[in-house]
Each structure stands twice: as C-alpha cells, then as structure tokens.
Design a protein around this motif. Structure first.
Motif, short mmCIF file in Angstrom:
data_model
loop_
_atom_site.label_atom_id
_atom_site.label_comp_id
_atom_site.label_asym_id
_atom_site.label_seq_id
_atom_site.Cartn_x
_atom_site.Cartn_y
_atom_site.Cartn_z
N ASP B 23 23.85 56.02 24.19
CA ASP B 23 22.22 56.95 23.82
C ASP B 23 21.56 56.38 24.30
N VAL B 24 21.40 54.87 24.53
CA VAL B 24 20.23 54.13 25.07
C VAL B 24 20.50 53.60 26.25
N LEU B 25 21.24 54.16 27.93
CA LEU B 25 21.52 53.15 28.58
C LEU B 25 20.93 54.21 29.59
N THR B 26 20.20 54.55 30.45
CA THR B 26 20.15 54.85 31.00
C THR B 26 20.66 55.45 32.54
N HIS B 27 20.31 56.64 33.41
CA HIS B 27 21.16 56.86 33.78
C HIS B 27 21.71 55.57 35.24
N GLU B 28 20.06 55.20 35.65
CA GLU B 28 20.81 54.21 36.67
C GLU B 28 21.26 53.12 36.03
N GLN B 29 21.11 52.54 34.48
CA GLN B 29 21.78 51.29 34.13
C GLN B 29 23.27 51.95 33.71
N LYS B 30 23.26 52.99 33.64
CA LYS B 30 24.86 53.75 33.76
C LYS B 30 25.93 53.67 34.27
N VAL B 31 25.52 54.03 35.45
CA VAL B 31 26.34 53.77 36.93
C VAL B 31 25.90 52.25 37.40
N ALA B 32 25.23 51.52 37.37
CA ALA B 32 25.45 50.08 37.44
C ALA B 32 26.48 49.80 36.34
N ASN B 33 26.50 50.02 35.19
CA ASN B 33 27.54 49.35 34.55
C ASN B 33 28.51 49.87 34.84
N MET B 34 28.82 50.56 35.01
CA MET B 34 30.17 51.51 35.85
C MET B 34 30.97 50.94 37.06
N ALA B 35 30.11 50.78 38.26
CA ALA B 35 30.14 49.82 38.76
C ALA B 35 30.94 48.07 38.45
N ASN B 36 29.84 48.40 37.75
CA ASN B 36 30.74 46.67 36.91
C ASN B 36 32.07 47.02 36.34
N LEU B 37 31.97 47.81 35.55
CA LEU B 37 33.70 47.26 35.34
C LEU B 37 34.46 47.61 36.33
N ALA B 38 34.30 49.03 37.02
CA ALA B 38 35.02 49.11 38.09
C ALA B 38 34.91 47.84 39.39
N CYS B 65 29.58 29.61 33.10
CA CYS B 65 29.04 31.17 33.20
C CYS B 65 29.28 31.85 34.23
N ASP B 66 29.55 32.88 35.38
CA ASP B 66 29.35 33.31 36.11
C ASP B 66 28.48 34.37 36.26
N LEU B 67 27.64 34.35 35.36
CA LEU B 67 26.48 35.59 35.28
C LEU B 67 27.39 36.99 35.99
N PHE B 68 27.59 37.14 35.31
CA PHE B 68 28.23 38.75 35.20
C PHE B 68 28.61 39.23 37.58
N GLU B 69 28.90 37.81 38.20
CA GLU B 69 28.67 38.37 39.04
C GLU B 69 29.58 38.89 39.84
N GLY B 70 30.54 38.97 39.08
CA GLY B 70 31.71 40.17 39.43
C GLY B 70 33.43 39.23 39.86
N HIS B 71 33.98 40.62 40.14
CA HIS B 71 35.49 39.40 41.13
C HIS B 71 35.43 40.30 42.32
N ALA B 72 34.67 40.12 42.99
CA ALA B 72 34.53 40.65 44.41
C ALA B 72 33.44 41.46 44.82
N PRO B 73 32.67 39.86 45.10
CA PRO B 73 31.45 40.58 45.48
C PRO B 73 30.76 41.05 46.76
N LEU B 74 30.04 41.56 46.68
CA LEU B 74 30.36 42.68 47.72
C LEU B 74 29.24 42.34 48.39
N ARG B 75 28.35 41.24 47.69
CA ARG B 75 26.41 40.95 48.45
C ARG B 75 26.43 39.79 47.95
N PRO B 76 25.62 38.70 48.93
CA PRO B 76 25.52 37.78 48.35
C PRO B 76 24.05 38.02 46.76
#
Ligand code: SF4
Ligand code: SF4
Ligand code: SF4
Lengths: 281, 514
Positions: B23-38, B65-76
């Motif tokens: 209930d606190v994330l905006t749409h854009e924040q949700k999309v970004a979070n979904m991508a990070n989780l995937a 700490c890798d600061l949420f860069e993800g497991h398969a970096p798709l961009r710098p």
C-alpha cells in the motif's frame, strides 16, 4: 617583545559568521569601561580580583588559588559556566594572558578558511598597543582586521592603530546623552565623535544598536544615527540587533525582545534616512 | 545457468506478491521491485569462494555489500552519456535533430533522459546543464528563459523518481548557470541533485556566492574541488549520482562496498585487521567485481546493442568500477577498543592516524589490483566513500565522523576530513547544516569553500538547518515527504523511503549545526 603586550584573552572563536564579513576568527579580550544593562557577556567586563569564590564552586577542580591568583586548568574544565555565574565582580577566571604572536599562532591554524580577524571584548581598545602589534602580524599573513568597539577610545588620536585596522564596528548604544548614561553608566561624547571621525576617514565598517523596548528611545537613536551617517558617501552598514536575554545578568533579564514587525519598522526608518545596507539580527 | 532450490523460488514468489499488494509503493516502484526480484532468481555469475559468507549476512555481520545490483547485471550501474554530443548531433534512434532553440533543447533532453538506464532505472547524470543550455539563452528574453528552465527542472523532479540524479554547473560563470541557480533557489525540489565545480582560477565570487545562497535555501548545489577531480580523472569528468566522479561518455560498471566495522569485529587487534582480515575481504570483493564486470562486458550484450553505445554517447573504454567502503569510523573505534584505548575517530589523533593507515592499506590494495576493462582509470577501480543505505544500522557513511561525535569546532572537523578526501576520486563528501543567521552572511560559507579547495578537501554540502529539503547522506529528501511516508501516504520519489530509514537509523536530523 616586552611583557607589556600580554593581554587577558577571554576566548578565541575560530570561525565566526557574525563578527564582520565572511568567515573570521574572533578574539575576545577581557575588560570594559562600560556597564551596559543588557551586556551579554557581563563576565568580560572586569579583571579577576582573586576573591576565590569561583574556585570553591568549580565542580571539576579546574580552578585553584595560588599566590593570590586564580590558576585555570583548561583540560579539567567541563564548560559548565558556574564560575562566571557566581562571580560578583564581572570577571572570569578562565582567561589566558597572551602575547600578540601567541594569539596569531592560534589564528593561523584557522587559515585558509578565514579571511580575517575581529577583536572584540569586553572592550578590545583597552589594549591599543596589543592591537597594533597583533594587527601588524595579521596583515603580514594576509588577514583583514576589524575592531568591534563601544567607542570609548579616541581613534582620532591613534593614526597608527587605524593604519593597520581595516574597519571598526561601532556600537551606538543610545544617541541621547542621558539615555546613554542610563544604559551604560557612561557618557557618549567620545562614541559620537568616533562615529563621525571614523566615517570621515572611511574606517567605519558598521554601526550597531541593540533594540531594548522600555530601556531607551531606540527609534530616536536609529533615526539620528542614520541621519548623521547618510552625510558620508561610503556605504556604512547599520546592524539593528534585537535584545535577547541569554547571558544577561538576572536583574536585567526582564526586558522584552522586539518583534519582527518592530524591527522591520526601524529598518524602514533607517532606510528613509538614506542608509542602504541594513542588517536585522 | 545454475539450478536453484524450489524453496528459494517460492520465497521469492511470496515477496513478489507482497510487492503487488503493497500500500505504500507507487506503480513505478512496484515494477522496479518486481524486476529486481525476478533478477534475483538468476545465477549466472561465477562467484569467488568465500563470498557467500561475507555477502549474505545481516547488517551487523555483513562484510561485503553489492547494493542491490542484482544477480545478472543487464546494464552498468551508472551511465554518463555525452550530452554535448547529443546536443550537437541529435540521435538517430530517438529521431531527434540537434536543437535550434531553448524549447527544443529542453524537450530533446527530457526525451533522452527516459532512455538512460541505471541501477535505479533513472538517469544518474543529466548533464552539465549550464554548458548545454547556455548557447540557447544568449539572445533570449530572460524571463522566458527562466520560465522554460523552471518548467524543465520541475518536469525532471516529477518524472525522474529518484534523487540519485545529478546535474552539474561551473566552474566558469555562464548566463545559463545563473538562471539555473536562480530558479532552483525559488523551489525546494529534491531532483535533480546539483554540483557546482569550483576552481579558484575559473569560478567567480559572484557565481560561488549565488551557489551558496541557493544552497542555504534549497540544499543544493554541493561544491566540488575542480582542480582535484581534474588532476585525477581529466577535464572530462562529471559528478553523478550522490557525488561520484566519473568520466563523461563512460560510467561505472559496478559498485560494491566493504563494511569496515564488521570486518574489524572479526579481527583480534589492529595488526590482524590490517594484515589478515581486511586483505582477505578486499581480495574477494575485487574478484566479485571483476566477475560482474566480465559478465556485463562479455555476456550481457549491453555495449553491443544499446543505442547509447551504438551512437557513441557512451564508450565501453571510458567505464570504470567503484571500490566502495563504509564505516571507517566504526572500524577505527572497534579496533581502538580492542587495543584497550579510549580515543575515538574524529577527536583523537591516534584514532585518526589509524584511519589513515587503514585507508593507505585499501589504497595500496586497489593500485595493485588490475582489471582489463577499466582502461579509463589505468586498469584500476576507483575508491568510493559510500554514503550508506536505509537499512544500515550502526554503520557510519564512508569516512565520516559519526553524527553526534562531530568536533565542537568546525575547523577541527574540516582538518579531520582533509586527511581522507584525497583517497576517493569516485566520490566522498561531508555535509554541514548551517544556522539560519548565516543566511545574512553567505560569504562565511564561501570562505569555508575557498579554504577547503585549498586543503585537499574534495566535496562539501551545506543546507540551512531550517530548510525543508535536506541532504540525507548524498541525496536530497524533503522532511515533509518523510512525514507523509511515516503516515503511510504514497510519495513519488523512491529515495524518500531511504531518507526515512536514514532518519530513524542514521540520526541525520541530529547533525551538528554550524
Ligand atoms: S560595552 Fe559591551 S562588553 Fe562592555 S558592558 Fe557594554 S555590552 Fe558589555
Ligand atoms: S573570577 Fe570572580 S569569583 Fe573567581 S576569583 Fe576572580 S573575582 Fe573571584
Ligand atoms: S566552567 Fe568554570 S566552574 Fe565550570 S568547570 Fe570550567 S572553570 Fe570550573
């Protein structure tokens, strides 16, 4: 250097934003001939008479009485200010006697972040010989020099001092003679003479008046001072300062602070008389 | 790609559903979070042995700490497009011709920004705005120019939903630069972050003073030591994201950070830390970064396929990577205690000397570690004093003195930081809230900046202690927006949540006012 140039230093503030233009180191010397009711640093007015009262009250043992003199141990002091609160003589036991060169050494450690020094007090012109030597040394290392003064010293008789001084910030505590005596315990002939003299030789950087409702006719003072200053071409700043009770002795703490609207009204008066640079604090 | 357990998949699916229902994330924040989780389900990197133990731990134990860069970096992580080139040549991919007037210029830029990726999915660098816009404001009605630039900046604040977005001005005074400062001073927006490059030979007092006045009202610009950055990175450096020095037309592949306090906890004493524990962790982090970079360059296809690279707005060989650290103060204090000493970082010479010794060790490690894809910086990473993240508890940013322990006098504070700024070409900085009475003496702040750039101090930020926009650690947040979030209302910038974390965990509202 002769010992006579040692002065009692109350404190040195490394960075000050309120003692002239830019960032400056402010040096406060002990001792003042006035006795202003609203003085914010009443403990800077007199020299210690070694009565020993503060020595007894100091909670950390930073003060000791040796050979009829109070010795201050900086490292033990917790800055509780008990000593200056209990002193009945308008003095402070926490002073250091310093030569001009020693003061300069401390000032230098603030370079290159500062553009100059301001000497204040108490009343720093109590020690003109110190000021001359100190300012000469400051000039040698490229610092500008300002004096914060109550105007009791005859500047017109001390060319040598003005030569090494970039400007004076002068308190005009009241324009009317009797009011000045009521506020400070002293007359103001020399103050007003200094105001015009310093303005005429372009050494008056700023004039200040503390606005204390109920104590004196500050509106009249601001109007008269503005009138006089507008005759000079140079752009002299008028700093209009609101009375604030902090630091003031208990018996004089009950004056009110003027509100913003009143200060703005005073600034308008100064402006209408031709003052361009007005600063309300 | 390596297998992962069904248990992990299911845990991630639960988290994804949580994001959907938030209930606190905006749409854009949700999309970004979904991508990070995937992305977190991918396992394509060849990880150095021992990493898991240092990386996947709680904040009181974690050493890398890798600061949420993800497991398969798709961009710098950070991309610094050459906007000057874009202004001169336009873009084929975006079907844009070079602009002929101010309106076209801001319109083109706003379009371009939407196509600049980063770890946050928003551009971390939006250009040296004074230089980009100056040609177009010369013969123009000044009021109209101000209005257009103001709308341009408002557009950025409302659409670039992350404060790690940085514009530059200076060091030379320009007409556009003064307009930008003027309109920013009329607003109190968090985006874009702004840095003024300051150079004693190039920056006029008038420009510097305009910058200070704007900063006291709007918490930006910050002030960067131009000569220092130029001597390390060359004339074509920029300040991006929080305060990161990077090369124009390049960027940073990755940023990982050492959590020095937690490494110090594992050491028996100073010598054990310096000679054993620290080098062990640094080696693993460097090899982890090497692997991330290898994947980005050799496998992700980013540098072959993205239009930014194809059209020459970025060049692979201008990229580098940032070797970050936090908690120097924490490490020093822990080690001093282990040695049975009471001195603390920031107020004790021996403690500060130990800080310098640790930094020398890290610096020496970095200059001996080579990565062939960091040609832009002599095949080395750049050290970075990381500012911390919201989750950090008892972690002091970079090499800062902990809030609440700042020296009584600002001069003593400056003397401490001047010993540490030189290590960090890719960014460090200190922040000072300034008492409101200084608004009447902005030259006070100007003198401090002038002194600082003479004393090896790299980067300083100031804000008025009574201002609504304040600087958290590197980025800007509005106090009023944090309050909204605390009341569970939606806020547009994702950095507001970080600010709330920093308020509660990092005590940023308790900084010593100068
Ligand atoms: S002149 Fe200044 S120091 Fe002296 S008594 Fe008056 S206010 Fe205090
Ligand atoms: S400072 Fe005041 S109280 Fe203390 S010994 Fe001197 S005169 Fe007495
Ligand atoms: S302020 Fe005065 S009373 Fe308090 S510890 Fe220091 S010397 Fe003693």
């Amino acid at each position: 250097m002769s010992n006579s140039l040692k002065v009692p230093v109350n404190r040195i503030i490394p960075f000050s934003s309120v003692d002239g233009p830019g960032n400056r180191t402010a040096v406060f010397l002990q001792g003042c001939g006035f006795d202003c009711k609203y003085c914010h640093n009443p403990e800077t007015r007199n020299l210690c008479v070694a009565c020993g009262r503060c020595v007894q009250e100091c909670p950390t043992g930073a003060l000791t009485l040796v050979d009829n003199k109070v010795i201050f141990d900086y490292n033990k002091c917790c800055k509780c200010d008990t000593c200056i609160k209990v002193c009945k003589h308008g003095a402070s036991p926490r002073i250091r006697w310093m030569e001009p060169a020693e003061v300069l050494e401390e000032v230098k450690s603030n370079m290159p972040f500062i553009r100059g020094v301001t000497t204040s007090g108490g009343e720093c012109t109590t020690y003109p010989e110190f000021l001359k030597e100190f300012f000469r040394l400051c000039k040698d290392v490229g610092l500008t020099t300002l004096i914060d003064s109550n105007g009791s010293y005859d500047f017109s008789k001390d060319r040598e001092l003005l030569e090494v001084t970039d400007g004076v910030m002068l308190d005009v505590k009241a324009y009317d003679l009797n009011e000045h005596i009521n506020v400070t315990g002293t007359d103001n002939k020399m103050v007003l003479q200094n105001m015009e003299y310093l303005a005429s030789v372009d050494k008056l950087f700023e004039v200040r008046t503390v606005v204390v409702p109920g104590l004196f006719d500050y509106e009249g003072t601001i109007a008269e001072v503005s009138n006089k200053l507008s005759a000079y071409k140079t752009n002299i700043r008028y700093k209009i300062i609101a009375f604030r009770p902090n630091g003031v002795r208990q018996e004089y703490r009950n004056y009110n602070s003027p509100d913003r609207a009143e200060l703005d009204r005073l600034a308008e008066i100064a402006k209408s008389k031709g003052i361009k640079d007005i600063n309300i604090i | 790609m390596r297998e992962i357990s069904m248990e992990r998949v299911n845990k991630t699916r639960e988290e994804m559903l949580g994001v959907v229902k938030s209930d606190v994330l905006t749409h854009e924040q949700k999309v970004a979070n979904m991508a990070n989780l995937a992305d977190s389900l991918l396992e394509v990197l060849d990880l150095p042995e021992g990493l898991d133990d240092l990386l996947n731990k709680g904040i009181d134990e974690q050493c890398i700490c890798d600061l949420f860069e993800g497991h398969a970096p798709l961009r710098p992580r950070y991309i610094i497009p050459d906007y000057e080139k874009f202004m001169k040549e336009g873009s084929e991919f975006l079907q844009l011709d070079p602009p002929k007037d101010l309106l076209e210029a801001v319109n083109n830029l706003l379009i371009f920004y939407k196509h600049v990726p980063s770890v946050t999915n928003y551009p971390v660098y939006v250009g040296s705005l004074d230089k980009l816009l100056d040609p177009f404001v010369q013969d123009m009605d000044e009021e109209m120019a101000e209005k257009i630039i103001k709308m341009f900046l408002i557009h950025m604040d409302r659409t670039i939903l992350d404060s790690f977005c940085h514009a530059n001005i200076g060091p030379e005074p320009t007409k556009a630069g003064f307009i930008i400062l003027k309109v920013i001073g009329q607003m109190q927006d968090a985006v874009p972050n702004l840095t003024m490059k300051v150079d004693k030979d190039l920056t006029s007092d008038e420009l510097l003073l305009a910058g200070v006045n704007t900063a006291l009202h709007s918490a930006k610009p910050s002030f960067a030591n131009n000569k220092m950055f130029e001597s390390e990175l060359g004339k074509d450096y920029v300040i991006a994201s929080c305060y990161n020095g990077l090369k124009l037309g390049g960027g940073s592949y990755t940023l990982c950070r050492l959590i020095l306090g937690n490494i110090a906890k594992k050491a028996t004493d100073v010598e054990d830390f310096i000679n054993d524990k620290l080098p062990y962790v640094m080696d693993i982090m460097a090899r982890y970064m090497d692997e991330r970079i290898r994947f980005e360059v050799e496998e992700s296809g980013f540098f072959e396929n993205n239009f930014l690279a194809k059209e020459g707005f970025i060049h692979r060989d201008r990229f580098t990577a940032m070797f970050g650290l936090v908690g120097l103060a924490d490490a020093v204090n822990i080690l001093m205690e282990k040695e049975g000493k009471t001195g603390r970082f920031g107020s004790n010479k021996e403690a500060d000397d130990l800080g310098v010794r640790i930094m020398d060790k890290i610096d020496e490690f970095n200059t001996h570690h080579n990565n062939k894809y960091c040609e832009a910086t002599d095949n080395h990473f750049l050290l970075h004093a990381q500012v911390g993240i919201a989750q950090d508890i008892d972690v002091t940013p970079g090499t800062r003195i902990p809030i609440g322990e700042e020296p009584e006098e600002l001069i003593d504070h400056l003397k401490v930081i001047s010993r540490f700024h030189k290590y960090f070409p890719s960014g460090t900085g200190d922040i000072f809230p300034i008492d409101a009475t200084v608004h009447r003496n902005p030259e006070y702040v100007m003198d401090i900046i002038k002194g600082a750039i003479n004393q090896d101090i790299r980067y300083l930020s100031f804000y008025g202690s009574d201002s609504d926009v304040i600087r958290i650690t590197g980025y800007l947040v509005k106090k009023s927006e944090i309050e909204k979030l605390e009341n569970h209302e939606n806020v547009k910038h994702d950095t507001t949540a970080l600010g709330m974390g920093a308020k509660h965990n990092g005590h940023i509202l308790e900084r010593k006012v100068r």
